[in-house]
Write a protein that holds these residues in place. Structure first.
Motif, PDB file in Angstrom:
ATOM      1  N   CYS A  56      10.000  -0.944  -2.581  1.00 10.35           N
ATOM      2  CA  CYS A  56       9.882  -0.901  -4.258  1.00 10.35           C
ATOM      3  C   CYS A  56      10.217   0.415  -4.547  1.00 10.35           C
ATOM      4  CB  CYS A  56       8.524  -1.618  -4.994  1.00 10.35           C
ATOM      5  SG  CYS A  56       8.608  -1.694  -6.435  1.00 10.35           S
ATOM      6  N   TRP A  57      11.031   0.824  -5.324  1.00 10.62           N
ATOM      7  CA  TRP A  57      11.309   2.140  -5.928  1.00 10.62           C
ATOM      8  C   TRP A  57      11.192   2.036  -7.276  1.00 10.62           C
ATOM      9  CZ3 TRP A  57      11.735   7.035  -5.559  1.00 10.62           C
ATOM     10  CH2 TRP A  57      12.494   7.763  -6.461  1.00 10.62           C
ATOM     11  N   SER A  58      10.387   3.122  -7.782  1.00  9.29           N
ATOM     12  CA  SER A  58      10.114   3.192  -9.174  1.00  9.29           C
ATOM     13  C   SER A  58      10.874   4.605  -9.772  1.00  9.29           C
ATOM     14  CB  SER A  58       8.644   3.360  -9.527  1.00  9.29           C
ATOM     15  OG  SER A  58       8.256   3.787 -10.923  1.00  9.29           O
ATOM     16  N   ASP A  59      11.918   4.510 -10.631  1.00 12.47           N
ATOM     17  CA  ASP A  59      12.703   5.699 -10.753  1.00 12.47           C
ATOM     18  C   ASP A  59      11.904   6.538 -11.817  1.00 12.47           C
ATOM     19  OD1 ASP A  59      15.124   6.965 -10.715  1.00 12.47           O
ATOM     20  OD2 ASP A  59      15.708   6.249 -12.997  1.00 12.47           O
ATOM     21  N   GLU A  60      11.210   5.986 -12.744  1.00  8.72           N
ATOM     22  CA  GLU A  60      10.325   6.275 -13.908  1.00  8.72           C
ATOM     23  C   GLU A  60       9.496   7.744 -13.019  1.00  8.72           C
ATOM     24  OE1 GLU A  60       8.252   3.571 -15.738  1.00  8.72           O
ATOM     25  OE2 GLU A  60       9.934   2.712 -16.637  1.00  8.72           O
ATOM     26  N   ILE A  61       8.756   7.127 -11.781  1.00 10.01           N
ATOM     27  CA  ILE A  61       7.722   8.321 -11.528  1.00 10.01           C
ATOM     28  C   ILE A  61       8.085   8.632 -10.102  1.00 10.01           C
ATOM     29  CG2 ILE A  61       5.654   7.570 -12.995  1.00 10.01           C
ATOM     30  CD1 ILE A  61       4.941   5.724 -10.595  1.00 10.01           C
ATOM     31  N   SER A  62       9.430   8.440  -9.709  1.00 11.94           N
ATOM     32  CA  SER A  62      10.087   8.766  -8.336  1.00 11.94           C
ATOM     33  C   SER A  62       9.317   8.583  -7.218  1.00 11.94           C
ATOM     34  CB  SER A  62      10.442  10.435  -8.355  1.00 11.94           C
ATOM     35  OG  SER A  62      11.290  10.516  -9.581  1.00 11.94           O
ATOM     36  N   ILE A  63       8.774   7.313  -7.030  1.00  8.49           N
ATOM     37  CA  ILE A  63       7.588   6.990  -5.875  1.00  8.49           C
ATOM     38  C   ILE A  63       8.628   5.771  -5.298  1.00  8.49           C
ATOM     39  CG2 ILE A  63       5.664   5.868  -5.318  1.00  8.49           C
ATOM     40  CD1 ILE A  63       4.367   7.558  -7.325  1.00  8.49           C
ATOM     41  N   MET A  64       8.517   5.853  -3.956  1.00  9.03           N
ATOM     42  CA  MET A  64       8.863   4.515  -3.121  1.00  9.03           C
ATOM     43  C   MET A  64       7.582   3.832  -2.436  1.00  9.03           C
ATOM     44  SD  MET A  64      11.758   3.810  -0.212  1.00  9.03           S
ATOM     45  CE  MET A  64      11.128   4.792   1.060  1.00  9.03           C
ATOM     46  N   HIS A  65       7.378   2.633  -2.969  1.00  7.36           N
ATOM     47  CA  HIS A  65       6.127   2.100  -2.061  1.00  7.36           C
ATOM     48  C   HIS A  65       6.767   1.184  -1.100  1.00  7.36           C
ATOM     49  CE1 HIS A  65       2.483   0.072  -1.990  1.00  7.36           C
ATOM     50  NE2 HIS A  65       3.136  -1.003  -1.767  1.00  7.36           N
ATOM     51  N   PHE A  66       6.077   0.970  -0.154  1.00  2.49           N
ATOM     52  CA  PHE A  66       6.538   0.273   1.117  1.00  2.49           C
ATOM     53  C   PHE A  66       5.188  -0.432   1.698  1.00  2.49           C
ATOM     54  CE2 PHE A  66       6.249   0.616   5.988  1.00  2.49           C
ATOM     55  CZ  PHE A  66       7.448  -0.374   6.087  1.00  2.49           C
ATOM     56  N   SER A  67       5.515  -1.789   1.907  1.00  2.00           N
ATOM     57  CA  SER A  67       4.572  -2.503   2.588  1.00  2.00           C
ATOM     58  C   SER A  67       5.033  -3.327   3.751  1.00  2.00           C
ATOM     59  CB  SER A  67       3.960  -3.428   1.553  1.00  2.00           C
ATOM     60  OG  SER A  67       4.758  -4.201   1.417  1.00  2.00           O
ATOM     61  N   CYS A  68       4.261  -3.349   4.712  1.00  2.00           N
ATOM     62  CA  CYS A  68       4.385  -4.052   6.007  1.00  2.00           C
ATOM     63  C   CYS A  68       3.365  -5.016   6.419  1.00  2.00           C
ATOM     64  CB  CYS A  68       4.798  -2.920   7.079  1.00  2.00           C
ATOM     65  SG  CYS A  68       5.187  -3.910   8.668  1.00  2.00           S
ATOM     66  N   ALA A  69       3.691  -6.363   6.303  1.00  2.00           N
ATOM     67  CA  ALA A  69       2.746  -7.437   6.301  1.00  2.00           C
ATOM     68  C   ALA A  69       2.761  -8.225   7.490  1.00  2.00           C
ATOM     69  CB  ALA A  69       3.081  -8.635   5.044  1.00  2.00           C
ATOM     70  N   PHE A  70       1.596  -8.327   7.903  1.00  2.00           N
ATOM     71  CA  PHE A  70       1.380  -9.183   9.331  1.00  2.00           C
ATOM     72  C   PHE A  70       1.944 -10.727   9.184  1.00  2.00           C
ATOM     73  CE2 PHE A  70      -0.795  -5.528   9.823  1.00  2.00           C
ATOM     74  CZ  PHE A  70      -1.155  -5.416  11.270  1.00  2.00           C
ATOM     75  N   ASP A  71       2.224 -11.268   9.995  1.00  2.00           N
ATOM     76  CA  ASP A  71       2.513 -13.009  10.149  1.00  2.00           C
ATOM     77  C   ASP A  71       1.154 -13.618  10.580  1.00  2.00           C
ATOM     78  OD1 ASP A  71       3.789 -15.203   9.957  1.00  2.00           O
ATOM     79  OD2 ASP A  71       4.851 -15.218  11.772  1.00  2.00           O
ATOM     80  N   MET A  72       0.109 -13.222   9.861  1.00  2.00           N
ATOM     81  CA  MET A  72      -1.196 -13.968  10.125  1.00  2.00           C
ATOM     82  C   MET A  72      -2.032 -13.910   8.718  1.00  2.00           C
ATOM     83  SD  MET A  72      -3.743 -11.147  11.853  1.00  2.00           S
ATOM     84  CE  MET A  72      -3.095 -10.811  13.472  1.00  2.00           C
ATOM     85  N   LYS A  73      -2.746 -15.006   8.663  1.00  2.00           N
ATOM     86  CA  LYS A  73      -3.784 -15.007   7.351  1.00  2.00           C
ATOM     87  C   LYS A  73      -5.067 -15.248   8.070  1.00  2.00           C
ATOM     88  CE  LYS A  73       0.088 -16.903   4.843  1.00  2.00           C
ATOM     89  NZ  LYS A  73       0.627 -18.101   4.095  1.00  2.00           N
ATOM     90  N   ALA A  74      -6.012 -14.540   7.168  1.00  2.00           N
ATOM     91  CA  ALA A  74      -7.316 -14.559   7.447  1.00  2.00           C
ATOM     92  C   ALA A  74      -7.952 -15.849   6.465  1.00  2.00           C
ATOM     93  CB  ALA A  74      -8.043 -13.347   7.041  1.00  2.00           C
TER      94      ALA A  74
END
Length: 168
Positions: A56-74
């Motif tokens: 996810c890129w926020s042009d307003e604050i010049s931050i790229m957020h990145f997430s990597c989710a596992f294929d498992m659920k607790a």
């Protein structure tokens, strides 16, 4: 003493780093969906499971957020033990952190990158993805030991982080 103030003409315009992310993802032949100028989702196969990546890129604050989710659920009854494991795993990370999606119970590696005045590079995107997948692969067995092996966070980390020596 160096001044931290920059003149307006010295600041670089940040291009959308998701363009670089898209190039890297496509270069790996991974499935992806560029949802908008601000969002990109992809899927990568790992040694233990498939990982859902979200940028996810926020042009307003010049931050790229990145997430990597596992294929498992607790399951709800094991989330306390998982939260303890996440906290202990985070102590071993240099960059990023593990969390858990409250709604699904899915473990997630997260990291945000400040890119003000920097256009980024394909190499930095590759590094970001490589670090995330490496850390997810490294800790996956510990998550499994807690969820399905009934181990404590300490026992799971001890077993998963065991360094093998010699040859078989």
């Amino acid at each position: 003493m160096t001044s931290l103030a920059l003149h307006e003409d010295e600041t670089a315009t940040v291009s959308n780093p998701l363009d670089l992310v898209e190039q890297v993802i496509a270069g790996n032949d991974w499935m992806f969906d560029r949802r908008s100028d601000a969002e990109l989702a992809a899927e990568a196969s790992g040694k233990w499971c498939d990982y859902g990546m979200f940028f996810c890129w926020s042009d307003e604050i010049s931050i790229m957020h990145f997430s990597c989710a596992f294929d498992m659920k607790a399951p709800a009854k094991q989330r306390g033990a998982m939260y303890e494991l996440l906290a202990k795993a985070n102590e071993r990370l240099w960059i990023g952190h593990f969390g858990m999606d409250e709604e699904t119970g899915m473990p997630v590696y997260r990291h945000s990158v400040l890119l003000r005045g920097v256009s980024g590079s394909a190499e930095s995107v590759e590094d970001l993805i490589d670090i995330a997948v490496t850390e997810c692969e490294r800790f996956f067995p510990a998550f499994q030991f807690v969820l399905w092996g009934g181990k404590s966070a300490d026992e799971a980390l001890d077993a998963a982080m065991l360094e093998c020596a010699g040859e078989a």
